[in-house]
Design a protein around this motif. Sequence first.
Motif, short mmCIF file in Angstrom:
data_model
loop_
_atom_site.label_atom_id
_atom_site.label_comp_id
_atom_site.label_asym_id
_atom_site.label_seq_id
_atom_site.Cartn_x
_atom_site.Cartn_y
_atom_site.Cartn_z
N ASP A 170 2.79 1.80 -3.26
CA ASP A 170 1.86 2.22 -4.32
C ASP A 170 1.52 3.70 -4.20
OD1 ASP A 170 1.78 -0.33 -5.41
OD2 ASP A 170 -0.02 -0.91 -4.28
N THR A 193 -3.72 3.31 6.50
CA THR A 193 -3.94 1.90 6.18
C THR A 193 -3.95 1.08 7.47
OG1 THR A 193 -3.16 0.02 4.87
CG2 THR A 193 -1.48 1.49 5.71
N ASP A 195 0.82 -1.20 0.00
CA ASP A 195 0.00 0.00 0.00
C ASP A 195 0.86 1.26 0.00
OD1 ASP A 195 -2.29 -1.54 0.02
OD2 ASP A 195 -2.60 -1.37 2.16
N TRP A 237 -7.82 1.51 6.02
CA TRP A 237 -8.68 2.69 6.01
C TRP A 237 -9.61 2.74 7.23
CZ3 TRP A 237 -8.78 7.32 4.29
CH2 TRP A 237 -9.95 8.04 4.29
#
Length: 73
Positions: free
Chosen positions: A4, A61, A1, A63
Amino acid sequence: DVVDVLLEHADKNKDKQIFFWFDVFCVNQHKAATCVYSYEWWNTNLRERIETIGEILLVFTPWHDPEPLKRSW
């Protein structure tokens, strides 16, 4: 995550010179967890470093229960 998000941010800002600063690499997390750093240290040294960066990209993260908010506030 996280990778990215960083890649997407860099792709959207190709015209800028970008540096990524990770608090987990710059602040000893073991010492921070045991309250070794004083309130004054957090309020001056760390705050001043963050202010000079000028832009913050915070990754939430997962969320529904973001780790950064659990440990930093």
